[in-house]
Design an enzyme around this catalytic site. Structure first.
Site, PDB file in Angstrom:
ATOM      1  N   GLU A 169      -3.813  -0.497   8.258  1.00 46.51           N
ATOM      2  CA  GLU A 169      -2.599  -0.154   9.011  1.00 46.51           C
ATOM      3  C   GLU A 169      -2.666  -0.762  10.403  1.00 46.51           C
ATOM      4  O   GLU A 169      -3.718  -0.759  11.040  1.00 46.51           O
ATOM      5  CB  GLU A 169      -2.451   1.364   9.213  1.00 46.51           C
ATOM      6  CG  GLU A 169      -1.980   2.118   8.017  1.00 46.51           C
ATOM      7  CD  GLU A 169      -1.805   3.605   8.295  1.00 46.51           C
ATOM      8  OE1 GLU A 169      -1.440   3.985   9.431  1.00 46.51           O
ATOM      9  OE2 GLU A 169      -2.043   4.384   7.362  1.00 46.51           O
TER      10      GLU A 169
ATOM     11  N   ASN B  59      -7.614   1.368  10.225  1.00 46.73           N
ATOM     12  CA  ASN B  59      -6.262   1.512  10.790  1.00 46.73           C
ATOM     13  C   ASN B  59      -6.361   1.431  12.304  1.00 46.73           C
ATOM     14  O   ASN B  59      -7.114   2.205  12.915  1.00 46.73           O
ATOM     15  CB  ASN B  59      -5.667   2.883  10.437  1.00 46.73           C
ATOM     16  CG  ASN B  59      -5.462   3.062   8.936  1.00 46.73           C
ATOM     17  OD1 ASN B  59      -5.635   2.133   8.158  1.00 46.73           O
ATOM     18  ND2 ASN B  59      -5.092   4.272   8.540  1.00 46.73           N
TER      19      ASN B  59
ATOM     20  N   GLU C 182      -7.617   8.442   6.684  1.00 47.31           N
ATOM     21  CA  GLU C 182      -7.888   9.007   7.994  1.00 47.31           C
ATOM     22  C   GLU C 182      -8.384  10.451   8.001  1.00 47.31           C
ATOM     23  O   GLU C 182      -7.695  11.353   8.495  1.00 47.31           O
ATOM     24  CB  GLU C 182      -6.628   8.904   8.877  1.00 47.31           C
ATOM     25  CG  GLU C 182      -6.171   7.480   9.086  1.00 47.31           C
ATOM     26  CD  GLU C 182      -5.001   7.375  10.065  1.00 47.31           C
ATOM     27  OE1 GLU C 182      -4.435   8.422  10.421  1.00 47.31           O
ATOM     28  OE2 GLU C 182      -4.679   6.254  10.465  1.00 47.31           O
TER      29      GLU C 182
ATOM     30  N   ARG D 118       0.853  -1.189   0.000  1.00 48.22           N
ATOM     31  CA  ARG D 118       0.000   0.000   0.000  1.00 48.22           C
ATOM     32  C   ARG D 118       0.890   1.240   0.000  1.00 48.22           C
ATOM     33  O   ARG D 118       1.708   1.413   0.910  1.00 48.22           O
ATOM     34  CB  ARG D 118      -0.906  -0.019   1.234  1.00 48.22           C
ATOM     35  CG  ARG D 118      -1.759   1.221   1.349  1.00 48.22           C
ATOM     36  CD  ARG D 118      -2.625   1.278   2.615  1.00 48.22           C
ATOM     37  NE  ARG D 118      -3.200   2.611   2.664  1.00 48.22           N
ATOM     38  CZ  ARG D 118      -3.441   3.308   3.763  1.00 48.22           C
ATOM     39  NH1 ARG D 118      -3.206   2.797   4.954  1.00 48.22           N
ATOM     40  NH2 ARG D 118      -3.937   4.517   3.682  1.00 48.22           N
TER      41      ARG D 118
ATOM     42  N   HIS E 206      -3.082  10.971   1.083  1.00 50.86           N
ATOM     43  CA  HIS E 206      -2.528  10.719   2.407  1.00 50.86           C
ATOM     44  C   HIS E 206      -1.971  12.054   2.928  1.00 50.86           C
ATOM     45  O   HIS E 206      -0.774  12.209   3.151  1.00 50.86           O
ATOM     46  CB  HIS E 206      -1.462   9.627   2.343  1.00 50.86           C
ATOM     47  CG  HIS E 206      -1.250   8.897   3.642  1.00 50.86           C
ATOM     48  ND1 HIS E 206      -1.426   7.532   3.786  1.00 50.86           N
ATOM     49  CD2 HIS E 206      -0.877   9.338   4.863  1.00 50.86           C
ATOM     50  CE1 HIS E 206      -1.164   7.174   5.032  1.00 50.86           C
ATOM     51  NE2 HIS E 206      -0.815   8.250   5.713  1.00 50.86           N
TER      52      HIS E 206
ATOM     53  N   TYR F  19      -4.202   1.233  16.040  1.00 54.77           N
ATOM     54  CA  TYR F  19      -2.946   1.299  16.802  1.00 54.77           C
ATOM     55  C   TYR F  19      -3.162   1.155  18.304  1.00 54.77           C
ATOM     56  O   TYR F  19      -2.427   0.459  18.973  1.00 54.77           O
ATOM     57  CB  TYR F  19      -2.232   2.643  16.553  1.00 54.77           C
ATOM     58  CG  TYR F  19      -1.683   2.745  15.156  1.00 54.77           C
ATOM     59  CD1 TYR F  19      -0.408   2.294  14.855  1.00 54.77           C
ATOM     60  CD2 TYR F  19      -2.449   3.273  14.127  1.00 54.77           C
ATOM     61  CE1 TYR F  19       0.103   2.355  13.574  1.00 54.77           C
ATOM     62  CE2 TYR F  19      -1.954   3.343  12.835  1.00 54.77           C
ATOM     63  CZ  TYR F  19      -0.675   2.881  12.567  1.00 54.77           C
ATOM     64  OH  TYR F  19      -0.175   2.940  11.298  1.00 54.77           O
TER      65      TYR F  19
END
Ligand code: NOJ
Length: 496
Positions: A396, A324, A184, A94, A139, A326
């Site tokens: 992600e 994504n 995002e 990606r 992005h 985290y």
């Protein structure tokens, strides 16, 4: 009877442990983004993006005062990126296209020959190695020229983006089958306008963030519809966006309701318009912002409304959910305007909550990062519950450290524990079809500069050629991919 006992016991063991293998069609990838890796910020006819300008105007807002001017020099070293992606055995890579490299004026009447060639060569080289290109259109690196016209606050931005998307689809759609329109929006709308700590550095808390969010939803939908009408019939690919989500859980049982409300702020504001049956903003959030705005003496809500036509236009514009993940947070109510805690996201000025973390969640590098692997599985379950049995691609997931060494045992552990949660989610019945490690190589981590490292490969930023060296985590990930299973040794020393 002895054999029966053995069968029963072994069945019980496998039921408890579960399969450590991934489904046969499950795909593994790794990701980067143009501004974080490419460098070559002013080569050929490339124009400046908002990040090129921001790092010059505000070096004090970047931890080490650094820029992405050279970054990993992937503009020149891309063959090495393809080589290491191949060594890892990635199913897909990606990466993002820099709008300013391909369309320097921001508009489609000028297409850069060099920009076009760069991405053509990258895509072709990946395909030659059997690696699928997964391409992000945006992005965070808006052309500065469009920012000068208001950027994401200008209602025309969704048309500018749609025109750009059409160019990209027509240039590369024959070979790229998975597209991410926006990466995002929670960051490029909420973090930007609520804190000004990302490009373009404009503070407009509670106003700019919502305007940006509305335009982001429209921009995404326009790009999706263009693909659907003009390109899907011949290319048959998939288009969606990627949302970063922090799993949120109540501090105690009294906080269940406010936590669900916060989820509607954090996830719903970027997903409800697209993935819900009704479309539009989450009604509960619309109401809160309208009431607050009224109390403040405003004639209208700070959250711009959608017309019914816009609601119908945006609704259903997805082919999968890009997620994504985290970190996670704990939610509890706050007194009005009490500081929200370490994550100034959706609703920072409008939702009276405090976010914190549980003491047992270990911190990683960077101020916002606490490790809670179970949050990934829980968030996946919530997404299924909210939006139905949709395909979810983890676009992600990865670990930040300040230590740039090669023996990154913590990162290996992070990947292992999160991949375990992915397997459990699949067992729960969530349709997760792929996983993307963030990130292939150490790179420019936005306001953290080069301080925090996320790479499977270490980059030597002192070396003009930006040597790439595999970390232990690269060996581990390669082994997981090769075996299609978590039944692998975490200490692997194969050559990569
Ligand atoms: C999400 C962003 O998409 C990426 O650009 C960033 O580097 C990682 N999070 C880590 O912060």
């Amino acid at each position: 009877m002895c054999w029966l006992k053995t069968v029963v016991i072994s069945f019980m063991v496998s039921a408890v442990v579960g399969s450590r293998d991934f489904p046969p069609d499950f795909k593994f990838g790794a990701a980067t983004a143009a501004y974080q890796v490419e460098g070559a910020w002013n080569i050929s006819d490339k124009s400046a993006s908002i990040w090129d300008s921001y790092v010059r105007r505000h070096p004090e807002r970047i931890h080490d005062g650094s820029t992405g001017d050279i970054a990993c020099d992937s503009y020149n070293q891309w063959k090495k990126d393809v080589e290491i992606a191949s060594n890892l055995g990635l199913d897909f890579y990606r990466f993002s296209i820099a709008w300013t490299r391909l369309m320097p004026s921001g508009f489609p009447h000028t297409i850069s020959e060099d920009g076009k060639k760069y991405y053509n060569e990258l895509i072709d080289a990946l395909l030659e190695k059997g690696i699928e290109p997964v391409v992000t259109l945006y992005h965070w690196d808006l052309p500065q020229s469009l920012q000068d016209l208001g950027g994401w606050a200008n209602p025309l931005v969704s048309d500018w983006f749609a025109d750009y998307a059409r160019v990209v689809f027509s240039l590369y759609g024959d070979r790229v089958k998975t597209w991410i329109t926006l990466n995002e929006p929670i960051i490029f709308c909420e973090i930007v306008y609520n804190t000004a700590m990302h490009a373009p550095g404009i503070l407009s808390a509670g106003v700019g963030n919502y305007i940006c969010n509305k335009h982001a939803m429209l921009a995404h939908a326009k790009a999706w519809r263009i693909y659907d009408e003009e390109f899907r019939p011949k290319y048959n690919g998939k288009v969606s966006l990627s949302n970063q989500i922090l799993w949120l859980e109540p501090e105690n049982e009294n906080d269940v309701e406010i936590t669900e409300l916060t989820r509607q702020f954090m996830v719903g504001m970027f997903a409800h318009p697209i993935y819900s049956k009704e479309g539009g903003w989450p009604p509960v959030i619309e109401k809160i912002i309208a009431e607050k705005s009224k109390k403040e003496g405003l004639p209208k809500s700070r959250l711009p409304t959608f017309t019914q036509e816009e609601i119908d236009f945006i609704k259903g514009t997805y082919d999968f959910f890009g997620f994504n993940y985290y970190t996670s947070r704990v939610v509890k109510p706050a007194k009005e305007r009490e500081p929200i805690g370490p994550w100034p996201f959706a609703g920072a000025p409008d939702l009276d909550i405090i976010l914190s973390v549980r003491p047992e969640w270990k911190p990683a590098a960077t101020s916002w990062f606490y490790i809670y692997p179970e949050g990934l599985r829980r968030q996946l379950a919530w997404l299924k519950e909210q939006y139905g049995d949709i395909e979810i691609l983890i676009t992600e997931n990865g670990y930040a450290s300040y230590d740039g060494g090669l023996d990154d045992h913590d990162r290996v552990q992070y990947y292992k524990e999160h991949l375990e949660q992915v397997l459990l989610a699949i067992e729960d019945g969530v349709k997760v079809t792929g996983y993307t490690a963030w990130t292939l190589i150490d790179n420019f981590e936005w306001s953290d500069g080069y301080r925090s490292k996320f790479g499977l490969y270490q980059i030597d930023f002192e070396d003009p050629l930006r040597k790439r060296t595999p970390r232990a985590s690269a060996h581990y990930y390669a082994s997981v991919i090769k075996n299609h299973s978590l039944d692998v040794d975490t200490k692997i020393t194969d050559e990569l």
